[in-house]
Write a protein that holds these residues in place. Structure first.
Motif, PDB file in Angstrom:
ATOM      1  N   THR A   1      27.976  51.065  30.183  1.00 53.38           N
ATOM      2  CA  THR A   1      26.957  52.089  30.418  1.00 53.38           C
ATOM      3  C   THR A   1      25.565  51.505  30.645  1.00 53.38           C
ATOM      4  O   THR A   1      24.659  52.220  31.054  1.00 53.38           O
ATOM      5  CB  THR A   1      26.894  53.070  29.224  1.00 53.38           C
ATOM      6  N   ALA A   2      25.407  50.222  30.392  1.00 53.79           N
ATOM      7  CA  ALA A   2      24.097  49.598  30.603  1.00 53.79           C
ATOM      8  C   ALA A   2      23.868  49.375  32.096  1.00 53.79           C
ATOM      9  O   ALA A   2      24.781  48.973  32.818  1.00 53.79           O
ATOM     10  CB  ALA A   2      24.039  48.266  29.869  1.00 53.79           C
ATOM     11  N   PRO A   3      22.654  49.650  32.557  1.00 50.41           N
ATOM     12  CA  PRO A   3      22.381  49.433  33.986  1.00 50.41           C
ATOM     13  C   PRO A   3      22.211  47.931  34.280  1.00 50.41           C
ATOM     14  O   PRO A   3      21.262  47.304  33.834  1.00 50.41           O
ATOM     15  CB  PRO A   3      21.068  50.186  34.218  1.00 50.41           C
ATOM     16  N   SER A   4      23.183  47.364  34.985  1.00 49.37           N
ATOM     17  CA  SER A   4      23.091  45.960  35.375  1.00 49.37           C
ATOM     18  C   SER A   4      23.999  45.726  36.568  1.00 49.37           C
ATOM     19  O   SER A   4      24.889  46.518  36.861  1.00 49.37           O
ATOM     20  CB  SER A   4      23.476  45.044  34.206  1.00 49.37           C
ATOM     21  N   SER A   5      23.786  44.595  37.240  1.00 43.46           N
ATOM     22  CA  SER A   5      24.588  44.297  38.429  1.00 43.46           C
ATOM     23  C   SER A   5      25.972  43.818  37.997  1.00 43.46           C
ATOM     24  O   SER A   5      26.218  43.518  36.827  1.00 43.46           O
ATOM     25  CB  SER A   5      23.890  43.205  39.258  1.00 43.46           C
ATOM     26  N   GLY A   6      26.884  43.695  38.949  1.00 47.85           N
ATOM     27  CA  GLY A   6      28.249  43.256  38.664  1.00 47.85           C
ATOM     28  C   GLY A   6      28.281  41.860  38.058  1.00 47.85           C
ATOM     29  O   GLY A   6      29.018  41.586  37.115  1.00 47.85           O
ATOM     30  N   ARG A   7      27.473  40.941  38.641  1.00 49.06           N
ATOM     31  CA  ARG A   7      27.457  39.566  38.137  1.00 49.06           C
ATOM     32  C   ARG A   7      26.913  39.531  36.718  1.00 49.06           C
ATOM     33  O   ARG A   7      27.458  38.866  35.861  1.00 49.06           O
ATOM     34  CB  ARG A   7      26.596  38.689  39.060  1.00 49.06           C
ATOM     35  N   GLU A   8      25.825  40.258  36.473  1.00 49.43           N
ATOM     36  CA  GLU A   8      25.254  40.303  35.123  1.00 49.43           C
ATOM     37  C   GLU A   8      26.256  40.892  34.130  1.00 49.43           C
ATOM     38  O   GLU A   8      26.399  40.403  33.007  1.00 49.43           O
ATOM     39  CB  GLU A   8      23.971  41.139  35.114  1.00 49.43           C
ATOM     40  N   LEU A   9      26.943  41.926  34.582  1.00 46.91           N
ATOM     41  CA  LEU A   9      27.932  42.563  33.709  1.00 46.91           C
ATOM     42  C   LEU A   9      29.049  41.585  33.365  1.00 46.91           C
ATOM     43  O   LEU A   9      29.464  41.487  32.209  1.00 46.91           O
ATOM     44  CB  LEU A   9      28.501  43.818  34.384  1.00 46.91           C
ATOM     45  N   ARG A  10      29.540  40.827  34.353  1.00 53.45           N
ATOM     46  CA  ARG A  10      30.606  39.844  34.097  1.00 53.45           C
ATOM     47  C   ARG A  10      30.118  38.760  33.136  1.00 53.45           C
ATOM     48  O   ARG A  10      30.837  38.345  32.232  1.00 53.45           O
ATOM     49  CB  ARG A  10      31.091  39.230  35.411  1.00 53.45           C
ATOM     50  N   ASP A  11      28.883  38.299  33.330  1.00 52.11           N
ATOM     51  CA  ASP A  11      28.320  37.283  32.430  1.00 52.11           C
ATOM     52  C   ASP A  11      28.203  37.838  31.001  1.00 52.11           C
ATOM     53  O   ASP A  11      28.520  37.145  30.031  1.00 52.11           O
ATOM     54  CB  ASP A  11      26.945  36.815  32.928  1.00 52.11           C
ATOM     55  N   GLN A  12      27.748  39.074  30.895  1.00 54.17           N
ATOM     56  CA  GLN A  12      27.620  39.691  29.572  1.00 54.17           C
ATOM     57  C   GLN A  12      28.990  39.839  28.900  1.00 54.17           C
ATOM     58  O   GLN A  12      29.117  39.623  27.693  1.00 54.17           O
ATOM     59  CB  GLN A  12      26.944  41.064  29.678  1.00 54.17           C
ATOM     60  N   VAL A  13      30.000  40.202  29.700  1.00 50.99           N
ATOM     61  CA  VAL A  13      31.349  40.360  29.144  1.00 50.99           C
ATOM     62  C   VAL A  13      31.860  39.011  28.642  1.00 50.99           C
ATOM     63  O   VAL A  13      32.444  38.918  27.555  1.00 50.99           O
ATOM     64  CB  VAL A  13      32.312  40.969  30.192  1.00 50.99           C
ATOM     65  N   LYS A  14      31.634  37.939  29.417  1.00 50.33           N
ATOM     66  CA  LYS A  14      32.068  36.605  28.988  1.00 50.33           C
ATOM     67  C   LYS A  14      31.374  36.198  27.689  1.00 50.33           C
ATOM     68  O   LYS A  14      32.007  35.669  26.777  1.00 50.33           O
ATOM     69  CB  LYS A  14      31.783  35.572  30.086  1.00 50.33           C
ATOM     70  N   GLU A  15      30.060  36.409  27.627  1.00 51.54           N
ATOM     71  CA  GLU A  15      29.311  36.057  26.421  1.00 51.54           C
ATOM     72  C   GLU A  15      29.783  36.893  25.230  1.00 51.54           C
ATOM     73  O   GLU A  15      29.980  36.371  24.131  1.00 51.54           O
ATOM     74  CB  GLU A  15      27.815  36.276  26.650  1.00 51.54           C
ATOM     75  N   SER A  16      29.972  38.160  25.472  1.00 47.77           N
ATOM     76  CA  SER A  16      30.418  39.047  24.399  1.00 47.77           C
ATOM     77  C   SER A  16      31.817  38.663  23.930  1.00 47.77           C
ATOM     78  O   SER A  16      32.117  38.718  22.732  1.00 47.77           O
ATOM     79  CB  SER A  16      30.419  40.501  24.858  1.00 47.77           C
ATOM     80  N   LYS A  17      32.668  38.275  24.874  1.00 49.24           N
ATOM     81  CA  LYS A  17      34.036  37.891  24.522  1.00 49.24           C
ATOM     82  C   LYS A  17      34.013  36.709  23.557  1.00 49.24           C
ATOM     83  O   LYS A  17      34.702  36.716  22.533  1.00 49.24           O
ATOM     84  CB  LYS A  17      34.828  37.531  25.772  1.00 49.24           C
TER      85      LYS A  17
END
Length: 120
Positions: free
Chosen positions: A24-40
């Protein structure tokens, strides 16, 4: 409720919350993928730490349980010894009381005979 269910609930709730926040956070696809990796990686680290904590708790409960069993065994042995000692201490008095009861019964029987003789 057992500990496994609680841990599972916490992990599932955390994952759902993190996924919701990321999606739900407004961010681009690349930023979202990076955030998912970091969160993982963070979630894996937290899950590993949580697993270690649960294992420590399990070991502590097991240890306390064993110690409790030993304390109960010791207590039962102490009570048994105390009862045996009490029985040994009471036994001589028991014999004396029985002898005194016999004397009292004998005296009562003699008094009854005297009363019968006096009434005749």
């Amino acid at each position: 409720m057992n500990g496994k269910a609680i841990v599972t609930g916490i992990l599932i709730g955390g994952v759902v919350g993190a996924a919701t926040a990321l999606l739900t956070a407004p961010s681009s696809g690349r930023e979202l993928r990076d955030q998912v990796k970091e969160s993982k990686n963070e979630w894996l680290k937290m899950a590993t730490e949580l697993k270690e904590d649960v294992m420590d708790i399990k070991d502590s409960v097991s240890k306390v349980s064993k110690e409790g069993k030993e304390v109960i065994k010791e207590l039962a042995a102490d009570v048994k010894v105390a009862v045996e000692e009490w029985q040994k201490n009471v036994e001589p008095n028991k014999k004396v009381l029985q002898e005194e009861m016999k004397e009292i019964q004998k005296t009562i029987a003699q008094l009854e005979e005297k009363l019968k003789e006096n009434q005749s």
